[in-house]
Write a protein that holds these residues in place. Structure first.
Motif, PDB file in Angstrom:
ATOM      1  N   GLU A  42     -46.428   1.088  25.326  1.00 40.63           N
ATOM      2  CA  GLU A  42     -46.183   2.459  24.871  1.00 40.63           C
ATOM      3  C   GLU A  42     -47.414   3.356  24.947  1.00 40.63           C
ATOM      4  O   GLU A  42     -47.322   4.556  24.662  1.00 40.63           O
ATOM      5  CB  GLU A  42     -45.644   2.456  23.432  1.00 40.63           C
ATOM      6  N   PHE A  43     -48.574   2.811  25.328  1.00 42.00           N
ATOM      7  CA  PHE A  43     -49.774   3.647  25.422  1.00 42.00           C
ATOM      8  C   PHE A  43     -49.552   4.763  26.439  1.00 42.00           C
ATOM      9  O   PHE A  43     -49.052   4.535  27.540  1.00 42.00           O
ATOM     10  CB  PHE A  43     -50.990   2.817  25.847  1.00 42.00           C
ATOM     11  N   GLY A  44     -49.962   5.968  26.066  1.00 39.46           N
ATOM     12  CA  GLY A  44     -49.736   7.116  26.931  1.00 39.46           C
ATOM     13  C   GLY A  44     -50.954   7.571  27.697  1.00 39.46           C
ATOM     14  O   GLY A  44     -50.880   7.900  28.874  1.00 39.46           O
ATOM     15  N   ARG A  45     -52.118   7.623  27.045  1.00 42.41           N
ATOM     16  CA  ARG A  45     -53.329   8.120  27.697  1.00 42.41           C
ATOM     17  C   ARG A  45     -54.081   6.959  28.339  1.00 42.41           C
ATOM     18  O   ARG A  45     -54.869   6.274  27.685  1.00 42.41           O
ATOM     19  CB  ARG A  45     -54.224   8.834  26.680  1.00 42.41           C
ATOM     20  N   LEU A  46     -53.831   6.753  29.620  1.00 41.16           N
ATOM     21  CA  LEU A  46     -54.447   5.653  30.346  1.00 41.16           C
ATOM     22  C   LEU A  46     -55.294   6.204  31.488  1.00 41.16           C
ATOM     23  O   LEU A  46     -55.036   7.283  32.013  1.00 41.16           O
ATOM     24  CB  LEU A  46     -53.377   4.708  30.915  1.00 41.16           C
ATOM     25  N   ARG A  47     -56.290   5.432  31.865  1.00 39.38           N
ATOM     26  CA  ARG A  47     -57.137   5.784  33.000  1.00 39.38           C
ATOM     27  C   ARG A  47     -57.340   4.544  33.854  1.00 39.38           C
ATOM     28  O   ARG A  47     -57.490   3.432  33.337  1.00 39.38           O
ATOM     29  CB  ARG A  47     -58.483   6.320  32.501  1.00 39.38           C
ATOM     30  N   GLY A  48     -57.341   4.731  35.158  1.00 33.66           N
ATOM     31  CA  GLY A  48     -57.475   3.612  36.070  1.00 33.66           C
ATOM     32  C   GLY A  48     -58.928   3.230  36.305  1.00 33.66           C
ATOM     33  O   GLY A  48     -59.817   4.082  36.366  1.00 33.66           O
ATOM     34  N   HIS A  49     -59.175   1.908  36.422  1.00 32.83           N
ATOM     35  CA  HIS A  49     -60.502   1.375  36.728  1.00 32.83           C
ATOM     36  C   HIS A  49     -60.359   0.403  37.891  1.00 32.83           C
ATOM     37  O   HIS A  49     -59.460  -0.451  37.884  1.00 32.83           O
ATOM     38  CB  HIS A  49     -61.084   0.620  35.523  1.00 32.83           C
ATOM     39  N   ALA A  50     -61.235   0.518  38.881  1.00 29.28           N
ATOM     40  CA  ALA A  50     -61.229  -0.453  39.972  1.00 29.28           C
ATOM     41  C   ALA A  50     -61.428  -1.843  39.406  1.00 29.28           C
ATOM     42  O   ALA A  50     -62.350  -2.080  38.619  1.00 29.28           O
ATOM     43  CB  ALA A  50     -62.328  -0.112  40.973  1.00 29.28           C
ATOM     44  N   PHE A  51     -60.542  -2.777  39.819  1.00 25.08           N
ATOM     45  CA  PHE A  51     -60.589  -4.108  39.214  1.00 25.08           C
ATOM     46  C   PHE A  51     -59.908  -5.112  40.131  1.00 25.08           C
ATOM     47  O   PHE A  51     -58.708  -5.016  40.405  1.00 25.08           O
ATOM     48  CB  PHE A  51     -59.875  -4.069  37.859  1.00 25.08           C
ATOM     49  N   LEU A  52     -60.660  -6.062  40.619  1.00 26.71           N
ATOM     50  CA  LEU A  52     -60.144  -7.180  41.424  1.00 26.71           C
ATOM     51  C   LEU A  52     -59.221  -6.709  42.546  1.00 26.71           C
ATOM     52  O   LEU A  52     -58.115  -7.219  42.738  1.00 26.71           O
ATOM     53  CB  LEU A  52     -59.421  -8.186  40.520  1.00 26.71           C
ATOM     54  N   GLY A  53     -59.697  -5.721  43.304  1.00 26.49           N
ATOM     55  CA  GLY A  53     -58.961  -5.268  44.468  1.00 26.49           C
ATOM     56  C   GLY A  53     -57.833  -4.301  44.186  1.00 26.49           C
ATOM     57  O   GLY A  53     -57.110  -3.906  45.107  1.00 26.49           O
ATOM     58  N   GLY A  54     -57.689  -3.884  42.951  1.00 24.12           N
ATOM     59  CA  GLY A  54     -56.656  -2.923  42.586  1.00 24.12           C
ATOM     60  C   GLY A  54     -57.155  -2.022  41.489  1.00 24.12           C
ATOM     61  O   GLY A  54     -58.330  -1.623  41.481  1.00 24.12           O
ATOM     62  N   GLN A  55     -56.277  -1.701  40.556  1.00 26.62           N
ATOM     63  CA  GLN A  55     -56.627  -0.801  39.462  1.00 26.62           C
ATOM     64  C   GLN A  55     -56.096  -1.332  38.150  1.00 26.62           C
ATOM     65  O   GLN A  55     -54.921  -1.686  38.045  1.00 26.62           O
ATOM     66  CB  GLN A  55     -56.037   0.582  39.736  1.00 26.62           C
ATOM     67  N   LEU A  56     -56.971  -1.375  37.146  1.00 26.41           N
ATOM     68  CA  LEU A  56     -56.599  -1.766  35.793  1.00 26.41           C
ATOM     69  C   LEU A  56     -56.432  -0.491  34.971  1.00 26.41           C
ATOM     70  O   LEU A  56     -57.347   0.325  34.883  1.00 26.41           O
ATOM     71  CB  LEU A  56     -57.694  -2.648  35.196  1.00 26.41           C
ATOM     72  N   ASN A  57     -55.249  -0.306  34.395  1.00 30.69           N
ATOM     73  CA  ASN A  57     -54.943   0.905  33.646  1.00 30.69           C
ATOM     74  C   ASN A  57     -55.172   0.669  32.158  1.00 30.69           C
ATOM     75  O   ASN A  57     -54.482  -0.147  31.544  1.00 30.69           O
ATOM     76  CB  ASN A  57     -53.494   1.329  33.907  1.00 30.69           C
ATOM     77  N   LEU A  58     -56.149   1.404  31.586  1.00 30.50           N
ATOM     78  CA  LEU A  58     -56.573   1.159  30.215  1.00 30.50           C
ATOM     79  C   LEU A  58     -56.622   2.454  29.410  1.00 30.50           C
ATOM     80  O   LEU A  58     -56.812   3.541  29.971  1.00 30.50           O
ATOM     81  CB  LEU A  58     -57.958   0.500  30.201  1.00 30.50           C
ATOM     82  N   PRO A  59     -56.477   2.357  28.084  1.00 35.08           N
ATOM     83  CA  PRO A  59     -56.497   3.552  27.233  1.00 35.08           C
ATOM     84  C   PRO A  59     -57.873   4.219  27.202  1.00 35.08           C
ATOM     85  O   PRO A  59     -58.899   3.579  27.451  1.00 35.08           O
ATOM     86  CB  PRO A  59     -56.100   3.022  25.854  1.00 35.08           C
ATOM     87  N   THR A  60     -57.871   5.496  26.878  1.00 34.29           N
ATOM     88  CA  THR A  60     -59.106   6.289  26.871  1.00 34.29           C
ATOM     89  C   THR A  60     -59.615   6.558  25.460  1.00 34.29           C
ATOM     90  O   THR A  60     -60.493   7.396  25.267  1.00 34.29           O
ATOM     91  CB  THR A  60     -58.862   7.635  27.584  1.00 34.29           C
ATOM     92  N   GLY A  61     -59.074   5.853  24.471  1.00 29.85           N
ATOM     93  CA  GLY A  61     -59.418   6.139  23.084  1.00 29.85           C
ATOM     94  C   GLY A  61     -60.894   5.999  22.771  1.00 29.85           C
ATOM     95  O   GLY A  61     -61.451   6.799  22.004  1.00 29.85           O
ATOM     96  N   ILE A  62     -61.557   4.980  23.322  1.00 23.63           N
ATOM     97  CA  ILE A  62     -62.970   4.755  23.007  1.00 23.63           C
ATOM     98  C   ILE A  62     -63.819   5.933  23.471  1.00 23.63           C
ATOM     99  O   ILE A  62     -64.658   6.456  22.720  1.00 23.63           O
ATOM    100  CB  ILE A  62     -63.472   3.445  23.636  1.00 23.63           C
ATOM    101  N   GLU A  63     -63.608   6.368  24.708  1.00 18.12           N
ATOM    102  CA  GLU A  63     -64.436   7.457  25.211  1.00 18.12           C
ATOM    103  C   GLU A  63     -64.160   8.764  24.478  1.00 18.12           C
ATOM    104  O   GLU A  63     -65.076   9.565  24.240  1.00 18.12           O
ATOM    105  CB  GLU A  63     -64.264   7.616  26.725  1.00 18.12           C
ATOM    106  N   ARG A  64     -62.904   8.986  24.069  1.00 18.46           N
ATOM    107  CA  ARG A  64     -62.594  10.199  23.311  1.00 18.46           C
ATOM    108  C   ARG A  64     -63.219  10.151  21.915  1.00 18.46           C
ATOM    109  O   ARG A  64     -63.733  11.156  21.409  1.00 18.46           O
ATOM    110  CB  ARG A  64     -61.073  10.386  23.227  1.00 18.46           C
ATOM    111  N   LEU A  65     -63.197   8.979  21.287  1.00 12.24           N
ATOM    112  CA  LEU A  65     -63.801   8.827  19.959  1.00 12.24           C
ATOM    113  C   LEU A  65     -65.311   9.011  20.028  1.00 12.24           C
ATOM    114  O   LEU A  65     -65.912   9.688  19.173  1.00 12.24           O
ATOM    115  CB  LEU A  65     -63.453   7.441  19.399  1.00 12.24           C
TER     116      LEU A  65
END
Length: 301
Positions: free
Chosen positions: A200-223
């Motif tokens: 259900e996470f809505g605010r995600l950002r992609g990170h290059a990871f093992l030949g693709g993209q890992l989609n993770l929340p942005t809460g830490i950087e916003r905090l």
């Protein structure tokens, strides 16, 4: 997980003397039946074959066994945080503790970023042993409807044991973030996981990871952006069931750049020790292959 493992086995085994509980857990696992264990090992080895096709079948099978052993060892940790780094418990070495100690002396709050990698909570426990208390922010735990009653009881014991050692609070996102903002501005440290993930996470950002993209929340950087506090990263590397190394390091740049560094470190760690990452069960939900990304970009062009 069977109820008796959560309610009885791990709490009881964790009280046994010496480091026997961790070595026993590494061999025994989390309480799966032989058939369940075989199925899990086959599934993990198959996933490792997809992600690491260059690895041999023997290597992938070893990773699968090591992954289950690590999760079982962490369950003993959860019932025995007070024994980590103490006589009769697993030995813990720490590098980089002065980075956090310096911030504490200055009255500067900070975010200690972890990932679901290896026996991760050893890091804040090790810092507490050095006189550096931290709080922890997680997703909802006890009010999570996906948890069975025995899981909730186990997690409650884990939270009590963890906060008893680290000297801080366990706070969840469902309780609101205002206390976290205020605490960071007041000079306290907070532990947050960068690779926490829920569908259900809505605010995600992609990170290059093992030949693709890992989609993770942005809460830490916003905090971090809103409070102006620095970010640190810590990782735990278990060398044996009863021997762990913790590495703490400062991060530089903007909060976004800091989180990028954390995920780049995670990628290197997962490449070196695939078995130590917790999230293989979420791989198909969290990760996108490069081909899918290219098609998505073409569709928007």
């Amino acid at each position: 997980m069977r109820d008796w493992s959560l309610d009885l086995f791990f709490p009881t085994v964790a009280r046994l003397p010496t480091t026997l509980p961790w070595r026993w857990a590494a061999r025994r696992g989390r309480g799966e039946s032989a058939a369940e264990r075989k199925q899990l090992l086959q599934w993990l080895a198959g996933l490792f074959a997809r992600v690491f096709p260059q690895a041999s079948a023997d290597q992938r099978a070893q990773w699968a066994r090591a992954h289950l052993a690590m999760l079982a060892e962490e369950m003993v940790d959860a019932m025995a945080f007070h024994r980590l780094g103490q006589p009769g418990g697993p030995a813990v070495t720490v590098q980089g503790v002065e980075v956090a100690r310096s911030l504490l002396r200055q009255g500067q709050g900070f975010i200690l970023v972890l990932n679901h990698y290896d026996r991760l909570l050893t890091a804040p426990v090790a810092l507490a042993r050095e006189g550096i208390p931290t709080n922890v922010l997680t997703m909802p735990v006890l009010d999570n409807p996906d948890l069975a009653a025995a899981q909730s009881r186990f997690l409650l014991r884990k939270i009590r044991g963890y906060t008893g050692v680290t000297g801080g609070k366990w706070h969840t996102t469902s309780e609101g973030l205002r206390p976290v903002h205020e605490s960071l501005r007041a000079g306290q440290g907070w532990v947050i996981l960068a690779d926490a993930w829920r569908p259900e996470f809505g605010r995600l950002r992609g990170h290059a990871f093992l030949g693709g993209q890992l989609n993770l929340p942005t809460g830490i950087e916003r905090l971090a952006q809103s409070t102006g506090v620095p970010l640190l990263h810590a990782a735990t590397y278990s060398r044996q069931p009863d021997r762990l190394d913790v590495v703490v390091e400062a991060l530089s740049g903007t909060p976004r750049e800091c989180v990028d560094q954390v995920i780049q470190r995670l990628e290197k760690d997962v490449q070196a020790r695939p078995w130590a990452w917790w999230h293989w069960g979420l791989w198909d939900q969290m990760w996108q292959p490069s081909a899918d990304l290219e098609r998505a970009e073409e569709g928007h062009s």
